[in-house]
Write an enzyme that holds these catalytic residues in place. Structure first.
Site, short mmCIF file in Angstrom:
data_model
loop_
_atom_site.label_atom_id
_atom_site.label_comp_id
_atom_site.label_asym_id
_atom_site.label_seq_id
_atom_site.Cartn_x
_atom_site.Cartn_y
_atom_site.Cartn_z
N HIS A 105 15.79 39.23 30.78
CA HIS A 105 17.09 39.73 30.23
C HIS A 105 17.41 38.77 29.26
O HIS A 105 17.06 37.60 28.98
CB HIS A 105 18.26 39.27 31.37
CG HIS A 105 19.66 39.68 31.23
ND1 HIS A 105 20.09 41.12 31.30
CD2 HIS A 105 20.68 38.96 30.64
CE1 HIS A 105 21.41 40.98 30.85
NE2 HIS A 105 21.72 39.90 30.76
N GLU A 433 52.49 46.42 48.78
CA GLU A 433 53.49 46.04 49.56
C GLU A 433 54.19 47.18 50.60
O GLU A 433 54.78 47.13 51.52
CB GLU A 433 54.63 45.19 49.02
CG GLU A 433 54.56 43.91 48.41
CD GLU A 433 55.54 42.81 48.78
OE1 GLU A 433 56.46 43.54 49.29
OE2 GLU A 433 55.28 41.84 48.46
N ARG A 618 47.07 41.57 53.69
CA ARG A 618 46.74 43.28 53.24
C ARG A 618 45.47 43.28 52.44
O ARG A 618 45.29 42.52 51.50
CB ARG A 618 48.06 43.50 52.26
CG ARG A 618 48.42 42.55 51.28
CD ARG A 618 49.65 43.18 50.63
NE ARG A 618 49.85 42.49 49.58
CZ ARG A 618 51.24 41.73 49.49
NH1 ARG A 618 52.14 41.96 50.30
NH2 ARG A 618 51.47 41.16 48.26
#
Length: 654
Positions: A105, A433, A618
């Site tokens: 690379h 939310e 969440r």
């Protein structure tokens, strides 16, 4: 030792040559067709080298299909090598060889993972780069490292000169490491994510010059894309001018893009100016200043080098709240492309100041309530409407719930109805939310329940306003055929989220507030023991997804709701705080920050006031985003936090 080689370009040629010279048995070579029609061939041919040594060579369109996997498996290689092969190898291929698969690379991993590192290091003004031989894994450029070689980047280096250095470095690293591999002595070190970065593939269109950048930035772009690459370009009299070579001048600043002088040719930038040493205008090469005067017949005129041909075919986007966190970052990205004209309005302009003067950016500073005629006309004129005006800070949900409702719901409802009236596409920012206290492990756009608290808990005014707007938009889509996409950001964070003026009032969102308090020697306030879990998403990842929604390839995003978040970056607020503390104080010798003043542990009610209710967690399901946008978030939390901290240190401390 038996090997299969995937190779292309000069470094691919070097890699194959080294293997042959050192006595590896090359069973087969996979390469690309030397296509003179699609790119300039300035490098040696891997195909010809293979044929010369009577090695079977192929260039399949899809190397990862079952036919080729079966072919490679039957060869039973000890190792697979990849040297600048342009396609990603599937996990089924990587696990074929007995000793593993290795890739060369063109950067010092973990920095500059991804595509085009040669060009990106020059564009970003790096001082060093290099090459890395590493083990290939399912995650691109993440495998353990066998060897690295560092290269110094000189100020006068171009893509061509740096590529030559990379070729010599590749030859050195292979001649050093391959003999050890041949003896089955493979020593590896882990490739960590510390200081890692990822960059996407570049295309010829990405060479468009933005004259609102500094002369230094444009100089770097020009040297990164000069011959034999396609070049950095602009437009003069609606014809492309490709700039091959430049140097930084110190002429006085005027409107960016203005030609200040013809002999020598000097063009103004946002900071300083550029002297053009070599360029191409239509079919003519410009190698001296007299030539450009004759070609363009513009001697004595004041003119602007333009970024675009015309605005006729540009997609027009209206961004309401363009100076906000999302508004600024999406505008910054859109203006880099030659496809969009942005109309924006906001009550502030501190973030978008750098865009003013750009022909593709039209800005009004003011409140939309005072400029509704302007807004209405632009909705009628534009192709896409992106209403980002909202109050999105939890402290305000408690202290000013009616103001939140007025701005977040009522003003946005007007915009939605105009989009229905004029049949415009709306891309609406919902919020994570809306899921509220949903109990699902992962919040799903199509199946999860949206659960909010009691009416007395005013913190739900924001969530409820957004949820009702989502439902109204959906209903208009069903009944009036409104073309919409709703996206739900999950805790997008990054530079510019909040400024320190807000944090001084202890009113900023959590990341900014923590950093502000630490830098200023204040205790860090932790609400409800900091056990709340959130999935933090780097702003660049979020904007990349939003950009795909705007492009809307094959109309896949029409009438869809899409979560945009990073489920792998889930941390409690206390964990987040400790990571920030670690990053800040590991840099303390450079900045001499005040000592850590400890934690200020408060309940949600004591910090926010009556009417607050917390959300434990969440976490998004992002399957829809992956499918429709071909998108996955890449940035880990420490990288994002370093960017934010550096931003605030550079902009708020002496």
């Amino acid at each position: 030792m038996k090997v299969i080689v995937f190779a292309y370009h000069e470094i691919g040629y070097i890699g194959l040559s080294c293997l042959i010279k050192l006595g590896f048995k090359v069973l087969s070579v996979i390469t690309h067709i030397d296509d003179h029609a699609s790119e300039k061939i300035f490098f040696s041919s891997v195909k010809k080298k293979s044929l010369k040594h009577k090695i079977p060579v192929f260039y399949p369109k899809n190397i990862n299909n079952l036919k080729w996997i079966d072919y490679l498996s039957k060869l039973k290689p000890d190792i697979i090598f990849s040297f600048y092969y342009r396609k990603i190898l599937s996990e089924d291929i990587l696990k074929i060889p007995k000793l593993g698969s290795f890739n060369l690379h063109g950067s010092l991993l973990p920095k500059y993972r991804g595509c085009s590192p040669l060009n990106w290091v020059l564009i970003n003004g790096e001082k060093t780069t290099g090459v890395t031989l590493h083990r290939m894994t399912k995650k691109i450029d993440h495998g353990s490292i066998l060897s690295q070689y560092s290269i110094k980047i000189e100020e006068k280096d171009t893509s061509k000169s740096l590529y030559k250095k990379l070729c010599y470095a590749s030859m050195y690293i292979l001649n050093k490491t391959l003999p050890m591999i041949l003896k089955n002595k493979i020593n590896e070190i882990d490739c960590t994510d510390d200081f890692s970065s990822y960059f996407h593939k570049r295309y010829p269109k990405d060479g468009l010059i933005d004259w609102n950048q500094s002369a230094n930035n444009i100089y770097n772009l020009i040297r990164a894309l000069t011959k034999p690459w396609p070049g950095a370009f602009s437009y003069l009299f609606d014809k492309k001018i490709i700039i091959w070579k430049s140097k930084i001048s110190f002429e006085s600043y005027k409107t960016p893009g203005t030609i200040l002088n013809f002999n020598p040719l000097i063009i103004s930038c946002k900071k300083k100016s550029l002297e053009i040493l070599s360029a191409q205008y239509t079919e003519c090469n410009i190698l001296n200043k007299r030539n450009i005067e004759n070609i363009s017949r513009i001697k004595g005129k004041k003119l602007i080098i333009k970024n675009i041909k015309s605005f006729k075919n540009l997609k027009k986007i209206l961004i309401l709240g363009v100076n906000g966190f999302i508004g600024y970052h999406i505008t910054n990205l859109l203006l880099k492309y030659n496809n969009y004209k942005i109309y924006g309005i906001d009550i502030k302009n501190n973030l978008v100041k750098s865009f003013i003067g750009n022909e593709k950016f039209c800005f009004i500073k003011g409140d939309i309530k005072q400029y509704y005629n302007w807004v209405k006309k632009k909705i009628k004129k534009c192709d896409i409407i992106l209403p980002l005006i909202a109050i999105a800070r939890p402290m305000q949900y408690i202290k000013n719930p009616l103001k939140v409702f007025k701005i977040d719901f009522e003003e946005n409802l007007k915009i939605i109805r105009y989009c229905v009236k004029y049949k415009k596409r709306i891309i609406f920012p919902s919020t994570s939310e809306v899921y509220g206290m949903c109990k699902d492990d992962y919040f799903d756009e199509e199946n999860s329940n949206l659960v909010t608290g009691a009416i007395k808990n005013q913190r739900w005014i924001y969530s409820s306003s957004k949820q009702l707007l989502d439902r109204i938009i959906w209903a208009y889509g069903v009944k009036n055929n409104l073309n919409f996409t709703i996206f739900r950001p999950f805790n997008w964070i990054g530079p510019g989220l909040d400024d320190f003026k807000i944090a001084e009032k202890q009113n900023a969102r959590v990341t900014t507030q923590i950093i502000f308090n630490l830098i200023n020697g204040l205790p860090v306030t932790i609400v409800n023991n900091g056990n709340q879990k959130r999935c933090f998403t780097d702003i660049d990842d979020g904007i990349e997804a939003l950009f795909e929604i705007i492009k809307n390839k094959n109309n896949k995003c029409n009438k869809k709701i899409i979560n945009i978040g990073n489920p792998h970056n889930e941390y409690t607020i206390m964990q987040l705080t400790k990571i920030i503390i670690n990053i800040i104080y590991s840099n303390n010798r450079n900045y001499n920050f005040p000592k850590f003043s400890g934690f200020n542990m408060l309940s949600g009610t004591n910090y926010y006031g009556e009417g607050y209710q917390d959300i434990d967690r969440r976490k998004p399901n992002i399957d829809i985003a992956k499918k429709l946008l071909n998108w996955t978030p890449k940035t880990k939390i420490r990288i994002t936090l370093r960017k934010i901290i550096n931003f605030f240190i550079n902009n708020n401390t002496s």
